[in-house]
Design an enzyme around this catalytic site. Sequence first.
Site, PDB file in Angstrom:
ATOM      1  N   GLY B 212      -4.846   7.475  -6.072  1.00 49.77           N
ATOM      2  CA  GLY B 212      -4.689   8.923  -6.144  1.00 49.77           C
ATOM      3  C   GLY B 212      -5.949   9.672  -6.473  1.00 49.77           C
ATOM      4  O   GLY B 212      -7.052   9.231  -6.145  1.00 49.77           O
ATOM      5  N   GLU B 237       2.350   5.429   2.860  1.00 47.54           N
ATOM      6  CA  GLU B 237       2.222   5.490   1.406  1.00 47.54           C
ATOM      7  C   GLU B 237       0.755   5.645   0.998  1.00 47.54           C
ATOM      8  O   GLU B 237      -0.095   4.854   1.423  1.00 47.54           O
ATOM      9  CB  GLU B 237       2.778   4.214   0.784  1.00 47.54           C
ATOM     10  CG  GLU B 237       4.231   4.339   0.367  1.00 47.54           C
ATOM     11  CD  GLU B 237       4.622   3.098  -0.400  1.00 47.54           C
ATOM     12  OE1 GLU B 237       4.655   3.150  -1.638  1.00 47.54           O
ATOM     13  OE2 GLU B 237       4.873   2.067   0.248  1.00 47.54           O
ATOM     14  N   LEU B 238       0.481   6.593   0.156  1.00 46.32           N
ATOM     15  CA  LEU B 238      -0.891   6.909  -0.264  1.00 46.32           C
ATOM     16  C   LEU B 238      -1.609   5.695  -0.878  1.00 46.32           C
ATOM     17  O   LEU B 238      -1.125   5.116  -1.850  1.00 46.32           O
ATOM     18  CB  LEU B 238      -0.860   8.057  -1.290  1.00 46.32           C
ATOM     19  CG  LEU B 238      -2.226   8.582  -1.755  1.00 46.32           C
ATOM     20  CD1 LEU B 238      -2.989   9.224  -0.618  1.00 46.32           C
ATOM     21  CD2 LEU B 238      -2.062   9.533  -2.924  1.00 46.32           C
ATOM     22  N   ASP B 239      -2.758   5.328  -0.321  1.00 45.40           N
ATOM     23  CA  ASP B 239      -3.618   4.263  -0.863  1.00 45.40           C
ATOM     24  C   ASP B 239      -2.951   2.891  -0.909  1.00 45.40           C
ATOM     25  O   ASP B 239      -3.327   2.031  -1.718  1.00 45.40           O
ATOM     26  CB  ASP B 239      -4.124   4.633  -2.270  1.00 45.40           C
ATOM     27  CG  ASP B 239      -4.934   5.924  -2.281  1.00 45.40           C
ATOM     28  OD1 ASP B 239      -5.523   6.257  -1.239  1.00 45.40           O
ATOM     29  OD2 ASP B 239      -4.971   6.597  -3.319  1.00 45.40           O
ATOM     30  N   GLN B 240      -1.942   2.696  -0.048  1.00 47.04           N
ATOM     31  CA  GLN B 240      -1.203   1.432  -0.078  1.00 47.04           C
ATOM     32  C   GLN B 240      -1.381   0.610   1.196  1.00 47.04           C
ATOM     33  O   GLN B 240      -0.796  -0.461   1.312  1.00 47.04           O
ATOM     34  CB  GLN B 240       0.303   1.706  -0.275  1.00 47.04           C
ATOM     35  CG  GLN B 240       0.651   2.448  -1.551  1.00 47.04           C
ATOM     36  CD  GLN B 240       0.322   1.658  -2.794  1.00 47.04           C
ATOM     37  OE1 GLN B 240       0.488   0.437  -2.816  1.00 47.04           O
ATOM     38  NE2 GLN B 240      -0.161   2.320  -3.823  1.00 47.04           N
TER      39      GLN B 240
END
Lengths: 295, 295, 295, 295
Positions: B212, B237-240
């Site tokens: 994040g 999905e953020l940063d996944q």
Amino acid sequence: MSDSSSEIAALHNQGRLLISCPDRPGIVKGVSQFLFEQGANIVRSDQHTTDPEGGHFFMRIEFERKDLDQQFTALKESFRQTAETLDMVWQMSRSSHKKRLAIFVSKEDHCLNDLLWRWRVGELNAEIAMVVSNHLDLKPWVTPMGIPFYHVPCTRETRLEAEKTHLKLLAEGEVDTVILARYMQIIPSTMVERYQNRIINIHHSFLPAFVGANPYKQAYERGVKIIGATAHYVTEELDQGPIIEQNVERVDHRCHVDDLRRIGRDVERLVLARAVQWHLNDEVLVHGNKTVVFR
Amino acid sequence: MSDSSSEIAALHNQGRLLISCPDRPGIVKGVSQFLFEQGANIVRSDQHTTDPEGGHFFMRIEFERKDLDQQFTALKESFRQTAETLDMVWQMSRSSHKKRLAIFVSKEDHCLNDLLWRWRVGELNAEIAMVVSNHLDLKPWVTPMGIPFYHVPCTRETRLEAEKTHLKLLAEGEVDTVILARYMQIIPSTMVERYQNRIINIHHSFLPAFVGANPYKQAYERGVKIIGATAHYVTEELDQGPIIEQNVERVDHRCHVDDLRRIGRDVERLVLARAVQWHLNDEVLVHGNKTVVFR
Amino acid sequence: MSDSSSEIAALHNQGRLLISCPDRPGIVKGVSQFLFEQGANIVRSDQHTTDPEGGHFFMRIEFERKDLDQQFTALKESFRQTAETLDMVWQMSRSSHKKRLAIFVSKEDHCLNDLLWRWRVGELNAEIAMVVSNHLDLKPWVTPMGIPFYHVPCTRETRLEAEKTHLKLLAEGEVDTVILARYMQIIPSTMVERYQNRIINIHHSFLPAFVGANPYKQAYERGVKIIGATAHYVTEELDQGPIIEQNVERVDHRCHVDDLRRIGRDVERLVLARAVQWHLNDEVLVHGNKTVVFR
Amino acid sequence: MSDSSSEIAALHNQGRLLISCPDRPGIVKGVSQFLFEQGANIVRSDQHTTDPEGGHFFMRIEFERKDLDQQFTALKESFRQTAETLDMVWQMSRSSHKKRLAIFVSKEDHCLNDLLWRWRVGELNAEIAMVVSNHLDLKPWVTPMGIPFYHVPCTRETRLEAEKTHLKLLAEGEVDTVILARYMQIIPSTMVERYQNRIINIHHSFLPAFVGANPYKQAYERGVKIIGATAHYVTEELDQGPIIEQNVERVDHRCHVDDLRRIGRDVERLVLARAVQWHLNDEVLVHGNKTVVFR
């Protein structure tokens, strides 16, 4: 590293002064003037200010003073006055003083073996007072070295009793510092409080990634390209204490969980050894949840 | 790296074959026999099986075939049959083919400057079709190089419109791959789906640590001794998403957040550059949420 | 790493094929077809061509074949024909075969201790046939593990006799590979020839820097900012053999020679361990004065 | 790193004091007392003693003093007395002072591009007075930034004339420090003497390995597993000056000379940038043929 008698003599006249206080003008002047007047020569000095404006000040000094052993109590007493004037938290010790260690282990021996070897060749400035384990597996590697091995089982039922036994052993052994060398049990808050900033754990991940159980499995499942290990002081919150040292090693898609474990073992033992060495040399100062490492 | 005409000729006769399928006996034999019969010589070959028992098989082959450009369509057609027999997901391409890139940026230029420099000296086997930004700041560094710069503001109000503009630009520019070179906006799911495993992001932390916003501030507050950067394919999905490459650099207690940012910039741009180079050379295969990197 | 019985069974059916030959079309096809026809499944395969045009070709294959132990001799015999057609230098072995090691040491024990520990926990796929030393110092760490320790003094006067004794011990112990784990004596050419590419030395510098005696002192005097260690096969020329692995560690102006020695010990033992592991797994191929390492 | 006006104000009141002298009791006391009496607060302090017994002492202090710009000359004058008493070699400067750089290049632009970018974003506390080259190739990347580019051809015939031109340009440009950013010509002794410890070269190998021409080719032929780069002050002897910084990157058997060059470029520019930054911040002290780096 060397153990020639002239070096030992030198060490016997060497002391360490650790200082922590709100930053303000005149600290270095005050301390260096004190040491000069007491006939002590500064051999090494490190300092750190968290912030130029209204920050916190940390200093570590190694000094030499003729006949330090005889003068040590008087020297400490004299410094008390300087320290009070400058509102310091401080600690003075002789470099020749060896801290007494308890090493806690479970079944994996890579960290223990490494620490014992370093101790044997003179890399650890410490006495190993005891090895404590919830299993018997590693006893055969400890007792032949003349180090007491205490088997303290620790299950859900025996936890409270184990805690009492641990505290008793540590007290009787006059232990300064506890090393959790892959000890797979939670440390109760009583012990954490009593040995504040004196319990060092090695966690087998690059914290804050992969907190908790089975970090290599977590790393494998996330598909990371680098794994790591973290040595930190133990606090109440699991894997959240002040980090002393970390290191990493490259992995790739061919690595299964077992490969990560194998590669990780080499990282873990080196990271733990460094953290322990710095702690033994009074090179680590804790500030909030962080460390200042003067290495 | 070299651009002598004999090397370019060689590249024109060079092809790549990427294969992914359930593991079973006979795959290597089948593929190598096909290539041999088609007069193609294997120049480089990499393979990986996730598990010896019932795992998934990945292979990347570089081959040379006289007159490849003329024969390429026929060669692909012939391979279709072999591929069907062995239940393969596959892709064949000419090494001389340059992917078309769109580079998305915001205000920070370290990654952009690095990619443009590598492109200029021939380290990136790609065409840079455009640079897209929600700000105008970096335009002066792009347009003198003859690369179109599109300013697409992206606020809460204009988000939907920006999305449409982005997709239109990418389609019209025949873009293969999108590089998020410190583009500080969320990528909408429409784009993620359309460019699956073809959007590369650089995240300025050692994932999964510090997901994040503001990872360097998070790192500073946790007191880590090493910082890192992660290049990954973008998923919903953020940063996944699947990690392509990571690297790290040592820091210490003297580093303020701004120092972490400065040190981190050097890590970020190298990590992103490597990931982009590998992607352009078809050296990255995605498997679930992980990558197999044949570099 | 794991030692579950199913894994051991798997290993017993696993073989390795190492191939080296002038590059030409059809090699992969020929070898993979042979293995397929013999009912062997390729588990891992690595290959390398020194040069796309007229280069040399290297391949290492791990395969699985039901009842390998019983079929091994027949399989080797069958491959001879394929190999002759393709002008190959080759070697086939069972993965379960453990090479027999002799470890030569002098007085320093960091590499020996590390190798013995790895052997004990199952990281070295080998039998340790013996430890040989020109001193008695390290005997107490060897004999309790049930490993024969031979004390062979080696002075200017006894050198020829020592050489004879060494060769006799190695022959009688059916030794495959000799590890020089900080053995501070020159290896005579008779032994170098007899154990070509089977004597691994750890040199305590980043070769080719600081060849010869006292490399840490040389490094200290040159004021380098990084020190290293190099594992290489021993050839007639001192410290000039094919390099298998190297690694480095950062140092600074505060490091005295003794600090370099201490820091270097950690580099040396890890570099040597990796080189030994790769050699034991037949992952190292020698080409002229260089190595191809398929790890 | 930040350029907020309050930070600039702070910098304007910040000074640096560098000291070098034979070690003896009372130095820290003397210096800290002087600064205290002059109303200067120590913000950062580093010191180093080469040897506890009869060694050499080095100190670098950053201090803050209200109205430093106005008081600077007086402060220096006052310190002269303290310095004489303690037999010091010393230097006092304002942190806000920007050194004037000349960057020498030939045809390769990776180091130049990196330095110009860092200068542009504020990572280099310097003025770039000029870029000097024996070729015209890199001019287009320099002049648009408003930096003078001087083309000074340097062949066997024009060498003496080039030398004169160089010295004239440097003198007229009031240059403090010369950066050889892959300048492929020998620096004549006149310039070396005039700019002693002020000419920084980047050598594209891990010195002392691969001195002289074509180090990547030398590295390729030796078969090393790690390559490196070295930033050092230039002395009369080629590639033998005091090392400021080194770094390395892993390579393997698949790397041809061109790959080593490409990988090496990333190492070179980072190593050079660090050395230049430290030099600009007066963090490098030279002692004999070594450096003390207070970073």
